[in-house]
Design a protein around this motif. Structure first.
Motif, PDB file in Angstrom:
ATOM      1  N   ARG A 113       1.558  -1.374   0.591  1.00 18.53           N
ATOM      2  CA  ARG A 113      -0.173  -0.041  -0.227  1.00 18.53           C
ATOM      3  C   ARG A 113       0.506   0.994   0.128  1.00 18.53           C
ATOM      4  N   ASN A 114       0.246   2.554   0.048  1.00 21.50           N
ATOM      5  CA  ASN A 114       1.164   3.549  -0.028  1.00 21.50           C
ATOM      6  C   ASN A 114       1.154   4.282   1.361  1.00 21.50           C
ATOM      7  N   LEU A 115       0.678   3.612   2.202  1.00 22.64           N
ATOM      8  CA  LEU A 115       0.722   4.317   3.754  1.00 22.64           C
ATOM      9  C   LEU A 115       2.013   2.900   4.443  1.00 22.64           C
ATOM     10  N   GLY A 116       3.032   3.601   5.096  1.00 21.25           N
ATOM     11  CA  GLY A 116       3.831   2.684   5.422  1.00 21.25           C
ATOM     12  C   GLY A 116       3.314   3.124   7.134  1.00 21.25           C
ATOM     13  N   LEU A 117       4.154   3.705   8.309  1.00 24.94           N
ATOM     14  CA  LEU A 117       3.545   4.020   9.693  1.00 24.94           C
ATOM     15  C   LEU A 117       2.720   4.717   9.554  1.00 24.94           C
ATOM     16  N   ASN A 118       2.020   4.467  10.914  1.00 22.19           N
ATOM     17  CA  ASN A 118       0.851   5.824  11.287  1.00 22.19           C
ATOM     18  C   ASN A 118       1.622   7.130  11.483  1.00 22.19           C
ATOM     19  N   LYS A 119       0.805   7.695  11.292  1.00 21.39           N
ATOM     20  CA  LYS A 119       1.451   9.300  11.474  1.00 21.39           C
ATOM     21  C   LYS A 119       1.488   9.325  12.950  1.00 21.39           C
ATOM     22  N   THR A 120       1.356   8.711  14.332  1.00 23.03           N
ATOM     23  CA  THR A 120       1.986   8.711  15.091  1.00 23.03           C
ATOM     24  C   THR A 120       3.281   7.896  15.114  1.00 23.03           C
ATOM     25  N   ALA A 121       3.362   7.206  14.752  1.00 28.04           N
ATOM     26  CA  ALA A 121       4.565   6.478  15.333  1.00 28.04           C
ATOM     27  C   ALA A 121       5.669   6.849  14.126  1.00 28.04           C
ATOM     28  N   LYS A 122       5.315   7.366  13.147  1.00 23.51           N
ATOM     29  CA  LYS A 122       6.139   8.626  12.422  1.00 23.51           C
ATOM     30  C   LYS A 122       6.751   9.910  13.129  1.00 23.51           C
ATOM     31  N   LEU A 123       5.596  10.226  13.448  1.00 25.20           N
ATOM     32  CA  LEU A 123       6.324  11.421  14.368  1.00 25.20           C
ATOM     33  C   LEU A 123       7.234  11.032  15.778  1.00 25.20           C
ATOM     34  N   VAL A 124       6.162  10.903  16.223  1.00 28.99           N
ATOM     35  CA  VAL A 124       7.161   9.299  17.164  1.00 28.99           C
ATOM     36  C   VAL A 124       8.562   8.854  17.604  1.00 28.99           C
ATOM     37  N   GLY A 125       9.229   8.670  15.499  1.00 31.54           N
ATOM     38  CA  GLY A 125      10.233   8.448  15.851  1.00 31.54           C
ATOM     39  C   GLY A 125      10.957   9.958  15.174  1.00 31.54           C
ATOM     40  N   GLN A 126      10.462  10.643  14.943  1.00 28.95           N
ATOM     41  CA  GLN A 126      11.237  11.956  14.490  1.00 28.95           C
ATOM     42  C   GLN A 126      11.061  12.556  15.736  1.00 28.95           C
ATOM     43  N   LEU A 127      10.160  12.278  16.823  1.00 28.63           N
ATOM     44  CA  LEU A 127      10.365  13.067  17.934  1.00 28.63           C
ATOM     45  C   LEU A 127      11.933  12.340  18.760  1.00 28.63           C
ATOM     46  N   VAL A 128      11.503  10.757  18.749  1.00 25.81           N
ATOM     47  CA  VAL A 128      13.288  10.565  19.189  1.00 25.81           C
ATOM     48  C   VAL A 128      14.037  10.880  19.138  1.00 25.81           C
ATOM     49  N   ALA A 130      15.183  13.680  16.645  1.00 23.89           N
ATOM     50  CA  ALA A 130      15.183  15.117  17.479  1.00 23.89           C
ATOM     51  C   ALA A 130      15.169  15.314  18.378  1.00 23.89           C
ATOM     52  N   VAL A 131      14.637  14.983  19.504  1.00 27.87           N
ATOM     53  CA  VAL A 131      15.652  15.517  20.489  1.00 27.87           C
ATOM     54  C   VAL A 131      16.657  14.726  21.237  1.00 27.87           C
ATOM     55  N   ALA A 132      17.549  14.157  20.936  1.00 22.97           N
ATOM     56  CA  ALA A 132      18.373  13.462  21.418  1.00 22.97           C
ATOM     57  C   ALA A 132      19.274  14.176  21.064  1.00 22.97           C
ATOM     58  N   PHE A 133      19.015  14.566  19.388  1.00 22.68           N
ATOM     59  CA  PHE A 133      19.847  15.277  18.506  1.00 22.68           C
ATOM     60  C   PHE A 133      19.629  16.868  19.474  1.00 22.68           C
ATOM     61  N   GLY A 134      18.691  17.206  19.830  1.00 24.42           N
ATOM     62  CA  GLY A 134      18.622  18.925  20.337  1.00 24.42           C
ATOM     63  C   GLY A 134      19.447  18.828  22.092  1.00 24.42           C
ATOM     64  N   ILE A 135      19.265  18.140  22.336  1.00 25.60           N
ATOM     65  CA  ILE A 135      20.002  17.503  23.954  1.00 25.60           C
ATOM     66  C   ILE A 135      21.607  17.487  23.563  1.00 25.60           C
ATOM     67  N   MET A 136      21.952  16.779  22.359  1.00 21.64           N
ATOM     68  CA  MET A 136      23.989  16.354  22.673  1.00 21.64           C
ATOM     69  C   MET A 136      23.733  17.989  21.548  1.00 21.64           C
TER      70      MET A 136
END
Length: 361
Positions: A113-128, A130-136
Motif C-alpha cells: 500500500r502507499n501508507l507505511g507507518l501511521n502518523k503517530t508512529a512516524k511523529l514519535v520516531g521523528q520526536l525521539v 530530534a529530541v536526542a539531537f537537540g539535547i546533545m
C-alpha cells in the motif's frame, strides 16, 4: 579544502556505484513503490519501481565523510582535526531519520500500500531522534566554550534578542527537524526533484560553512566573524551528502530506475535541519530551501482550504502535482522547479554574503 573535495568525490562515487546494485537487489526482492490512486495517471506506470534508494545516499554520505577524515589523518589536509561533535551530530540526525523512513518504506512494501507507518508512529520516531539531537547539540563545548548549537534563534548568525530556555530549544529542534524532513518528503513526488533540489541546498551549505570557517571568530576575530563550532567539518558533511545526491540522481532522474523513498527524503530533511541549526542559519534556511517550503505550504493550504470551504485550492497537493494535472509534462515541471530551487539557493547565498558585508562595515 581538500577534505571537502574528497568527501564530495567519494560520496558521488559510492552513490553512483552502489545504487545500481540496490536496484538489482530490491527488484529481486520485490521492493517496489506503490502509487497513490488519486495521483496523476502518468504515474501508474511507475508502480513497482524499486524504492528505498535513500540507503545509497546515506551510505555514500557516511563513507564520504569518514574517508575524507581518513585522508586527512594520513596527512593530506591539515585543515580539519578529525570528526567533530557538530559533524557527527548532523550525521546522527540524518541517519536516525533515515531509519524512521526505512521502516516506513518497508511497511509500505510488506503491506502493498502507499501508507507505511501511521502518523503517530512516524511523529514519535521523528520526536525521539530530534529530541536526542537537540539535547546533545547543547553539550560538547569546545575549548572556546562553543557548542554545536546555541540557545539563540539565528538568521545568518545568532540573534541576541531571542534566547530560548533549554527545554524550549529542544522543542524548537523538534519543530525544525519535523518541518524540514516532511518538507523534503512532500517534494519527493517526481523523478529527481527532491534529489536535485537537495544537492543544490547542500552545495549552498558547503559554501556557507566554508566561508564561516574562513572567518571564524576563533581564527580571525573581527566584526564580521562567525561563532560556529566546527564549520569546516560541517562543510565536509554537506559536501559528502551533496556528492551522494548527485550520484543517486544519475539513476533517479526521469525516467527513474529507483526512488529514494522516505528513507532518503527524511534523511535529507534531517541534514537541512541539522546544518541550519549548527551553522546558526535557521531563518536563512527557509530562503535557501525555499522550494521545499513552498511544497509543504501548498499541502497545508490545501488541507486548510478544503476543511473550511470543501473546495480544493490546487488540483492536487503537493504543488508539483497541480502543474502535472494542468497538462505540464513531468520533465517540464522538474526542470522548472529545479530552476526555482537554484534561484532560492542563489538568493540565500546573496543574503548571507550581504549580511557579512554589512557586519564587516
Amino acid at each position: 579544502m581538500i577534505s571537502i573535495l574528497i568527501a564530495a568525490a567519494i560520496g558521488l562515487l559510492v552513490s553512483i556505484l552502489l545504487t545500481p546494485y540496490l536496484i538489482r537487489v530490491f527488484s529481486r526482492q520485490g521492493f517496489g513503490q506503490e502509487i497513490r490512486e488519486e495521483g496523476p495517471q502518468g504515474h501508474k506506470s511507475k508502480r513497482g519501481t524499486p524504492t528505498m534508494g535513500g540507503v545509497a545516499i546515506i551510505v555514500a554520505m557516511v563513507v564520504g565523510y569518514f574517508a575524507a577524515h581518513l585522508v586527512n589523518w594520513m596527512g593530506t589536509d591539515s585543515g580539519t582535526d578529525g570528526p567533530s561533535a557538530s559533524g557527527l551530530l548532523v550525521l546522527f540526525l540524518a541517519v536516525g531519520l533515515g531509519v524512521v523512513g526505512f521502516l516506513d518504506d518497508f511497511i509500505k512494501i510488506r503491506k502493498q500500500r502507499n501508507l507505511g507507518l501511521n502518523k503517530t508512529a512516524k511523529l514519535v520516531g521523528q520526536l525521539v531522534v530530534a529530541v536526542a539531537f537537540g539535547i546533545m547539540a547543547l553539550q560538547f563545548a569546545d575549548r572556546y566554550g562553543l557548542t554545536p548549537a546555541s540557545l539563540h534563534l539565528s538568521y545568518v548568525r545568532d540573534l541576541a534578542l531571542i534566547t530560548f530556555p533549554a527545554v524550549i530549544f529542544v522543542i524548537f529542534c523538534y519543530v525544525v527537524v519535523s518541518g524540514w524532513s516532511n518538507a523534503v518528503n512532500f517534494t519527493d513526488g517526481l523523478d529527481g526533484l527532491a534529489g536535485g533540489t537537495s544537492a543544490m541546498v547542500l552545495a549552498t551549505y558547503v559554501v556557507i560553512a566554508f566561508w564561516q570557517a574562513r572567518l571564524s571568530c576563533v581564527v580571525t576575530p573581527q566584526a564580521a566573524c562567525y561563532d560556529v563550532r566546527d564549520p569546516l567539518d560541517l562543510a565536509v558533511v554537506a559536501a559528502a551528502a551533496a556528492g551522494a545526491c548527485i550520484g543517486f540522481l544519475w539513476w533517479n532522474a526521469a525516467p527513474a530506475k529507483i526512488f529514494m523513498g522516505d528513507t532518503g527524503a527524511l534523511a535529507l530533511g534531517g541534514l537541512v535541519a541539522g546544518l541550519s541549526i549548527t551553522t546558526r542559519t535557521e531563518l536563512l534556511a527557509i530562503v535557501i530551501g525555499g522550494l521545499f517550503m513552498v511544497e509543504m505550504i501548498s499541502v497545508v493550504l490545501q488541507i486548510a482550504v478544503f476543511r473550511t470551504t470543501r473546495r480544493r485550492l490546487f488540483r492536487m497537493a503537493p504543488f508539483h502535482h497541480h502543474f502535472e494535472l494542468a497538462g505540464w509534462a513531468e520533465t517540464t515541471v522538474i526542470i522548472r522547479f529545479w530552476l526555482l530551487a537554484a534561484i532560492c539557493c542563489m538568493f540565500g547565498l546573496g543574503l548571507f554574503y550581504s549580511e557579512q558585508l554589512g557586519a564587516g562595515g
